[in-house]
Write an enzyme that holds these catalytic residues in place. Structure first.
Site, PDB file in Angstrom:
ATOM      1  N   ASN A   9      40.975   5.093  -6.757  1.00  0.00           N
ATOM      2  CA  ASN A   9      40.676   5.923  -5.583  1.00  0.00           C
ATOM      3  C   ASN A   9      41.460   5.329  -4.425  1.00  0.00           C
ATOM      4  OD1 ASN A   9      39.592   7.275  -3.410  1.00  0.00           O
ATOM      5  ND2 ASN A   9      37.571   6.291  -3.536  1.00  0.00           N
ATOM      6  N   LYS A  11      41.788   6.403  -1.476  1.00  0.00           N
ATOM      7  CA  LYS A  11      41.164   6.665  -0.159  1.00  0.00           C
ATOM      8  C   LYS A  11      42.246   7.112   0.834  1.00  0.00           C
ATOM      9  CE  LYS A  11      37.701   3.237  -1.275  1.00  0.00           C
ATOM     10  NZ  LYS A  11      36.499   2.563  -0.816  1.00  0.00           N
ATOM     11  N   HIS A  96      31.533  10.835  -3.368  1.00  0.00           N
ATOM     12  CA  HIS A  96      31.759   9.427  -3.012  1.00  0.00           C
ATOM     13  C   HIS A  96      30.861   9.058  -1.837  1.00  0.00           C
ATOM     14  CE1 HIS A  96      33.688   5.759  -1.698  1.00  0.00           C
ATOM     15  NE2 HIS A  96      34.225   5.688  -2.902  1.00  0.00           N
ATOM     16  N   GLY A 174      33.959  -2.092  -1.377  1.00  0.00           N
ATOM     17  CA  GLY A 174      34.819  -2.675  -0.352  1.00  0.00           C
ATOM     18  C   GLY A 174      34.241  -3.901   0.310  1.00  0.00           C
ATOM     19  N   SER A 214      34.055  -3.156  -5.766  1.00  0.00           N
ATOM     20  CA  SER A 214      34.749  -4.452  -5.764  1.00  0.00           C
ATOM     21  C   SER A 214      35.119  -4.931  -7.165  1.00  0.00           C
ATOM     22  CB  SER A 214      33.921  -5.500  -5.020  1.00  0.00           C
ATOM     23  OG  SER A 214      33.734  -5.100  -3.666  1.00  0.00           O
TER      24      SER A 214
HETATM   25  C1  PEP Z   1      35.457   3.030  -4.299  1.00  0.00           C
HETATM   26  O1  PEP Z   1      35.702   3.322  -3.144  1.00  0.00           O
HETATM   27  O2  PEP Z   1      35.201   3.916  -5.111  1.00  0.00           O
HETATM   28  C2  PEP Z   1      35.457   1.600  -4.652  1.00  0.00           C
HETATM   29  C3  PEP Z   1      34.918   1.250  -5.786  1.00  0.00           C
HETATM   30  O3  PEP Z   1      36.027   0.743  -3.749  1.00  0.00           O
HETATM   31  P1  PEP Z   1      36.301  -0.835  -3.944  1.00  0.00           P
HETATM   32  O4  PEP Z   1      36.843  -1.010  -5.343  1.00  0.00           O
HETATM   33  O5  PEP Z   1      37.317  -1.168  -2.907  1.00  0.00           O
HETATM   34  O6  PEP Z   1      34.998  -1.524  -3.759  1.00  0.00           O
END
Ligand code: PEP
Length: 252
Positions: A9, A11, A96, A174, A214
């Site tokens: 993703n 973003k 999301h 995140g 993460s």
């Molecule tokens: C996400 O936004 O779907 C996500 C899992 O972000 P991150 O891996 O950065 O935690």
């Protein structure tokens, strides 16, 4: 048998040129060293029409990060499921936590989006997950149940079987915090039991449930080793080929 999937993703990151370069670099890396799972990249809308032809569809599927809850018409700034599909994209992330929190997407709105995505041949990657306070109160199962029921329980079993789920504890997105493999397995197993109860054991067995929050090369193998964790939805670590491929390689 359900599929193992690693989905990125992006973003709101990468301009068009950077996004095309990232897609091409990932494509080259996965052409040289074939993945043992399905790989998907979900990009900003404006990248889709350029990223789709930049990758080998047999190796990398492309998806959007959102779509409109309306078919077409006077909805300035929106992008419909039909428009997403017309780029050659095959997937769309829906629900999301950032869309739920910052853009006030309710279960009812998401229900419309899911139905429009399916009607246009897109596979929704539907995200569910609790915030920290809910985890601390121990109500995470109720939260994910309500998110599933609120947007997906009107689907037929046949329609539901086209959905990919992503369990994403909001406190792990995140933040650098990750659910432990035990926490992930416990709630993934619960989610699968909810699907079995509602749509039947076969549909539940065949539903891919991804973990997100993460995820990185150093923890992916442990998380994906759980019987009910069928891969990951990856944010930050999807923006660098080395990190994303490191996660994909957890299936080797
Ligand atoms: C996400 O936004 O779907 C996500 C899992 O972000 P991150 O891996 O950065 O935690």
């Amino acid at each position: 048998m359900r599929k193992n999937i690693v989905a990125g993703n992006w973003k709101m990151n990468k301009n068009l040129q950077e996004g095309i370069a990232l897609a091409k670099d990932l494509n080259a890396a996965l052409t040289a060293d074939k993945p043992n799972c399905d790989v998907i990249i979900c990009t900003p809308f404006i990248h889709l029409a350029s990223v789709v032809p930049a990758v080998d569809a047999a190796i990398i599927g492309v998806g959007a990060e959102n779509c409109a809850d309306k078919v077409s018409g006077a909805y300035t700034g929106e992008v419909s499921a039909e428009m997403v599909a017309s780029t050659g994209a095959k997937y769309v992330i829906l629900g999301h936590s950032e869309r739920r929190a910052y853009y006030h997407e309710t279960p009812e709105i998401l229900k419309e989006k899911v139905q429009l995505a399916l009607a246009n041949g897109l596979t929704p990657i539907f995200c569910i997950g609790e915030v920290l306070e809910e985890r601390q109160q121990g109500v995470q199962n109720k939260v994910v149940y309500d998110q599933l029921a609120g947007s997906l329980f009107d689907l037929t079993a046949e329609e539901f079987s086209k959905i990919v789920l992503a369990y994403e504890p909001v406190w792990a997105i995140g933040t650098g915090l990750t659910a432990t493999p035990e926490q992930a397995e416990e709630i993934h197993a619960y989610i699968r039991s909810v699907i079995a109860e509602k749509f039947g054991a076969e549909v539940a067995e065949n539903t891919s449930i991804l973990y997100g929050g993460s995820c990185k090369p150093s923890n992916a193998k442990e998380l994906f080793a759980n019987p009910n964790v069928d891969g990951g939805l990856i944010g930050g670590a999807a923006l660098k080929v080395e990190d994303f491929k490191g996660i994909i390689d957890a299936f080797k």
